[in-house]
Design an enzyme around this catalytic site. Structure first.
Site: not given
Length: 416
Positions: A164, A304, A315, A336, A402
């Site tokens: 990502c 993120h 985060e 997102k 990941f």
């Protein structure tokens, strides 16, 4: 070191099929989630995703060429072409093609094409009849290859693959290559098209996806106590990074300046973040140091923020450790919540969201927030549910992948 500026943008996303449509989707808090149409997902635990809508590659790419490309490459071609057109770079007759490169990011590449070939072989009689374009369609580096071939760009050309964080690493590498004087221009960004049976099934098996099938429009819920995983997205974003003096010479429109970047590893777990946000903290500190900035200069962090139980806590914990009291003066948001998670394309469209935020002086929202999580500081301004207008001079964008890959990049409002 050379200065690096951004002179063109292009986007194809689940909430808008071009740059300005994407920007309107961000401003208005649009959800890109819907029931999957790309395959029959009726037996899957997760039956929804953030697909790109109403996309016909023949509208943008020669039909013969389009058939030889996986969907992730088609997305790359479309958003790169939009960014190039936006920059008016190709109108500059003094362009040295040997000093124009392409650095693109994709975490998975042509999964759709690979899956289709394997299924066809498995259902056949065992005779190995494969499409001669199978390998070129599936390899991740084919996207920058096609972009360079179309436009004759003979400079540096490759693909970054770091899950990502892939397209943020692509932007970082483009930034470094130009500021070291090794290129005048680099087309950068990333794309992904992993909404397939294999992609959905694989991520579902890792327990990474939301299973909120009855409330799919609001399933991506970063920072909400009832978040249960991310929503898979697709699409891509293209950016034109250019050496400042070169951009000035040709009278280019400048969106923003790239100030600094960082890259670290969690060195902790293949899918889970470090529980104390160690890698995230280190990468933000590295980006600030590289940019020559103090934490107090940052106005907005595009996080993120995937809507996973562990990631959102890690985060925000890292942000509080770095920014201290200034953390409460920041705007923080996860786009997102609207686009879903584009995997290797996430950094590109979130970098673009950050640049558009600077251009239009607003913070896109974190939509779908209903209930605070007591483990996430409620005093942080997480820009819930509605865009907020404020003065933005410096914006940080984070992406984590990941394998523990972390990347952060900082953009600045352009001033001569």
């Amino acid at each position: 070191m050379k200065r690096v500026v951004i002179t063109g943008l292009g986007a194809i996303t689940p909430i808008g099929n071009n740059l300005e449509a994407y920007n309107e989707g961000l401003k208005n808090g649009v959800s890109g989630a819907d029931i999957i149409t790309r395959f029959d997902a009726s037996l899957f635990k997760t039956k929804f995703a953030c697909e790109v809508k109403n996309f016909n590659p023949d509208d943008f790419i020669d039909r013969k060429d389009a058939r030889r490309m996986d969907l992730f490459t088609q997305f790359a071609m479309v958003c790169a072409d939009e960014a190039l057109a936006d920059s008016k770079l190709l109108d500059f007759n003094e362009l040295d093609l040997d000093r124009v490169g392409v650095i693109w990011g994709s975490g998975i590449g042509g999964l759709r094409s690979l899956e289709a070939e394997i299924i066809e072989f498995a259902l056949g009689n065992g005779t190995p009849r494969f499409n001669p374009f199978m390998i070129p369609k599936m390899i991740s580096d084919i996207a920058p290859g096609y972009i360079s071939i179309k436009h004759g760009f003979r400079g540096i050309n490759y693909c970054t693959v770091s899950a990502c964080a892939s397209s943020t690493h692509a932007m970082m590498n483009a930034f470094d290559y130009i500021r070291l004087g090794k290129a005048d221009v680099i087309v950068t960004g990333g794309s992904e098209a992993a909404i397939t049976a294999t992609g959905m099934g694989g991520f579902s098996a890792t327990k990474a996806l939301s299973e909120r099938n009855d409330e799919y429009k609001t399933a991506s819920r970063p920072f909400d106590i009832n978040r249960d995983g991310f929503v898979l997205g697709e699409g891509g974003g293209g950016l034109i990074f250019e050496e400042y003096e070169f951009a000035k010479k040709r009278g280019a429109k400048i969106y923003a300046e790239v100030m600094g970047c960082g890259a670290t590893a969690d060195a902790y777990h293949i899918t889970a973040p470090h529980p104390e946000g160690l890698g995230a903290k280190n990468v933000m500190l590295m980006a600030l140091s590289d940019a020559g900035l103090t934490p107090e200069t940052i106005d907005y962090v595009n996080v993120h923020g995937t809507s996973t139980p562990l990631g959102d806590i890690a985060e925000t914990t890292a942000i509080k450790k770095i920014f201290g009291d200034h953390a409460y003066k920041l705007n923080i948001s996860s786009t997102k919540s609207m686009t879903g998670h584009l995997l290797g394309g996430a950094g590109a469209i979130e970098g673009i969201a950050s640049v558009l935020a600077i251009r239009d002086q607003y913070v896109p929202p974190t939509i779908n927030h209903f209930t605070d999580d007591p483990e996430i500081d409620s005093k942080l301004n997480l820009t819930f549910n509605k865009a907020q207008h404020r003065e933005l001079n410096f914006v940080m964008s984070n992406t984590f992948g990941f394998g523990g890959h972390n990347a952060s990049i900082i953009f600045k409002k352009y001033t001569e």
